[in-house]
Design a protein around this motif. Structure first.
Motif, PDB file in Angstrom:
ATOM      1  N   MET A  31       0.869  -1.166   0.000  1.00  0.00           N
ATOM      2  CA  MET A  31       0.000   0.000   0.000  1.00  0.00           C
ATOM      3  C   MET A  31       0.912   1.223   0.000  1.00  0.00           C
ATOM      4  N   ASP A  32       0.984   1.912  -1.121  1.00  0.00           N
ATOM      5  CA  ASP A  32       1.873   3.056  -1.299  1.00  0.00           C
ATOM      6  C   ASP A  32       1.179   4.337  -0.830  1.00  0.00           C
ATOM      7  N   PRO A  33       1.689   5.007   0.202  1.00  0.00           N
ATOM      8  CA  PRO A  33       1.048   6.227   0.697  1.00  0.00           C
ATOM      9  C   PRO A  33       1.007   7.350  -0.338  1.00  0.00           C
ATOM     10  N   GLN A  34       1.885   7.311  -1.344  1.00  0.00           N
ATOM     11  CA  GLN A  34       1.871   8.350  -2.373  1.00  0.00           C
ATOM     12  C   GLN A  34       0.633   8.264  -3.263  1.00  0.00           C
ATOM     13  N   LEU A  35      -0.082   7.149  -3.214  1.00  0.00           N
ATOM     14  CA  LEU A  35      -1.285   6.984  -4.016  1.00  0.00           C
ATOM     15  C   LEU A  35      -2.535   7.523  -3.321  1.00  0.00           C
ATOM     16  N   PHE A  36      -2.392   7.987  -2.076  1.00  0.00           N
ATOM     17  CA  PHE A  36      -3.502   8.570  -1.324  1.00  0.00           C
ATOM     18  C   PHE A  36      -3.400  10.094  -1.349  1.00  0.00           C
ATOM     19  N   HIS A  37      -4.533  10.749  -1.546  1.00  0.00           N
ATOM     20  CA  HIS A  37      -4.580  12.205  -1.523  1.00  0.00           C
ATOM     21  C   HIS A  37      -5.768  12.642  -0.673  1.00  0.00           C
ATOM     22  N   VAL A  38      -5.505  13.380   0.392  1.00  0.00           N
ATOM     23  CA  VAL A  38      -6.573  13.918   1.226  1.00  0.00           C
ATOM     24  C   VAL A  38      -7.177  15.101   0.484  1.00  0.00           C
ATOM     25  N   LEU A  39      -8.485  15.064   0.270  1.00  0.00           N
ATOM     26  CA  LEU A  39      -9.176  16.114  -0.465  1.00  0.00           C
ATOM     27  C   LEU A  39      -9.707  17.199   0.461  1.00  0.00           C
ATOM     28  N   PHE A  40     -10.169  16.787   1.639  1.00  0.00           N
ATOM     29  CA  PHE A  40     -10.662  17.773   2.608  1.00  0.00           C
ATOM     30  C   PHE A  40     -10.783  17.139   3.982  1.00  0.00           C
ATOM     31  N   VAL A  41     -10.759  17.972   4.999  1.00  0.00           N
ATOM     32  CA  VAL A  41     -11.062  17.595   6.379  1.00  0.00           C
ATOM     33  C   VAL A  41     -11.939  18.705   6.931  1.00  0.00           C
ATOM     34  N   THR A  42     -13.080  18.349   7.494  1.00  0.00           N
ATOM     35  CA  THR A  42     -13.969  19.333   8.103  1.00  0.00           C
ATOM     36  C   THR A  42     -14.304  18.881   9.521  1.00  0.00           C
ATOM     37  N   ARG A  43     -14.803  19.822  10.296  1.00  0.00           N
ATOM     38  CA  ARG A  43     -15.216  19.524  11.665  1.00  0.00           C
ATOM     39  C   ARG A  43     -16.582  20.151  11.901  1.00  0.00           C
ATOM     40  N   SER A  44     -17.467  19.382  12.522  1.00  0.00           N
ATOM     41  CA  SER A  44     -18.806  19.871  12.847  1.00  0.00           C
ATOM     42  C   SER A  44     -19.170  19.373  14.241  1.00  0.00           C
ATOM     43  N   GLY A  45     -20.406  19.575  14.622  1.00  0.00           N
ATOM     44  CA  GLY A  45     -20.874  19.091  15.915  1.00  0.00           C
ATOM     45  C   GLY A  45     -20.839  17.583  16.033  1.00  0.00           C
ATOM     46  N   HIS A  46     -20.830  16.880  14.911  1.00  0.00           N
ATOM     47  CA  HIS A  46     -20.779  15.408  14.906  1.00  0.00           C
ATOM     48  C   HIS A  46     -19.353  14.880  14.921  1.00  0.00           C
ATOM     49  N   GLY A  47     -18.373  15.757  14.752  1.00  0.00           N
ATOM     50  CA  GLY A  47     -16.980  15.331  14.722  1.00  0.00           C
ATOM     51  C   GLY A  47     -16.334  15.672  13.396  1.00  0.00           C
ATOM     52  N   TYR A  48     -15.287  14.954  13.070  1.00  0.00           N
ATOM     53  CA  TYR A  48     -14.506  15.211  11.865  1.00  0.00           C
ATOM     54  C   TYR A  48     -15.028  14.396  10.685  1.00  0.00           C
ATOM     55  N   THR A  49     -14.900  14.979   9.493  1.00  0.00           N
ATOM     56  CA  THR A  49     -15.210  14.303   8.243  1.00  0.00           C
ATOM     57  C   THR A  49     -13.995  14.454   7.344  1.00  0.00           C
ATOM     58  N   LEU A  50     -13.629  13.383   6.646  1.00  0.00           N
ATOM     59  CA  LEU A  50     -12.438  13.384   5.804  1.00  0.00           C
ATOM     60  C   LEU A  50     -12.792  12.792   4.448  1.00  0.00           C
ATOM     61  N   GLY A  51     -12.306  13.423   3.387  1.00  0.00           N
ATOM     62  CA  GLY A  51     -12.477  12.894   2.038  1.00  0.00           C
ATOM     63  C   GLY A  51     -11.113  12.588   1.445  1.00  0.00           C
ATOM     64  N   TYR A  52     -10.979  11.431   0.782  1.00  0.00           N
ATOM     65  CA  TYR A  52      -9.689  11.092   0.168  1.00  0.00           C
ATOM     66  C   TYR A  52      -9.899  10.408  -1.177  1.00  0.00           C
ATOM     67  N   GLU A  53      -8.829  10.445  -1.969  1.00  0.00           N
ATOM     68  CA  GLU A  53      -8.760   9.749  -3.243  1.00  0.00           C
ATOM     69  C   GLU A  53      -7.622   8.740  -3.148  1.00  0.00           C
ATOM     70  N   TRP A  54      -7.833   7.530  -3.689  1.00  0.00           N
ATOM     71  CA  TRP A  54      -6.835   6.474  -3.643  1.00  0.00           C
ATOM     72  C   TRP A  54      -6.655   5.925  -5.049  1.00  0.00           C
ATOM     73  N   TRP A  55      -5.476   6.151  -5.631  1.00  0.00           N
ATOM     74  CA  TRP A  55      -5.191   5.692  -6.988  1.00  0.00           C
ATOM     75  C   TRP A  55      -4.656   4.268  -6.987  1.00  0.00           C
ATOM     76  N   GLY A  56      -5.024   3.505  -8.002  1.00  0.00           N
ATOM     77  CA  GLY A  56      -4.535   2.151  -8.188  1.00  0.00           C
ATOM     78  C   GLY A  56      -4.249   1.903  -9.649  1.00  0.00           C
ATOM     79  N   ALA A  57      -3.932   0.671  -9.995  1.00  0.00           N
ATOM     80  CA  ALA A  57      -3.541   0.312 -11.356  1.00  0.00           C
ATOM     81  C   ALA A  57      -4.657   0.547 -12.370  1.00  0.00           C
ATOM     82  N   GLU A  58      -5.903   0.416 -11.954  1.00  0.00           N
ATOM     83  CA  GLU A  58      -7.013   0.521 -12.899  1.00  0.00           C
ATOM     84  C   GLU A  58      -7.853   1.781 -12.735  1.00  0.00           C
ATOM     85  N   GLY A  59      -7.533   2.640 -11.774  1.00  0.00           N
ATOM     86  CA  GLY A  59      -8.329   3.851 -11.600  1.00  0.00           C
ATOM     87  C   GLY A  59      -8.236   4.391 -10.191  1.00  0.00           C
ATOM     88  N   SER A  60      -9.213   5.223  -9.835  1.00  0.00           N
ATOM     89  CA  SER A  60      -9.187   5.841  -8.511  1.00  0.00           C
ATOM     90  C   SER A  60     -10.479   5.548  -7.761  1.00  0.00           C
TER      91      SER A  60
END
Length: 85
Positions: A31-60
């Motif tokens: 699992m190559d960490p360079q293939l992960f990209h954090v798109l956003f991190v937000t915080r609300s009353g429910h806690g944290y939300t995180l969005g990421y993209e993960w690239w692989g051989a056939e797509g993302s």
């Protein structure tokens, strides 16, 4: 993993027993960490939300995770096939 002032949040990535495609097609069991990209991190009353993209051989893959206690749970995820035809 997201380290906040109050806690450490995590998501486990369980793999299969296939050394050639443990997490993604043709990943070679690594699992190559360079293939992960954090798109956003937000915080609300429910806690944290995180969005990421993960690239692989056939797509993302895209995923949105939301805090659930001391871990993340998947709220939404999807993929896009981009391998050459």
């Amino acid at each position: 993993m997201l380290i906040t002032p109050d806690t450490v949040l995590f998501r486990d990535f369980e793999g299969t027993d296939d050394p050639g495609s443990t997490w993604r097609v043709d990943d070679g069991g690594q699992m190559d960490p360079q293939l992960f990209h954090v798109l956003f991190v937000t915080r609300s009353g429910h806690g944290y939300t995180l969005g990421y993209e993960w690239w692989g051989a056939e797509g993302s893959n895209l995923a949105v995770l939301q805090q659930d206690g001391g871990a993340f749970r998947v709220v939404q995820e999807g993929g896009r096939y981009t391998a050459p035809m």
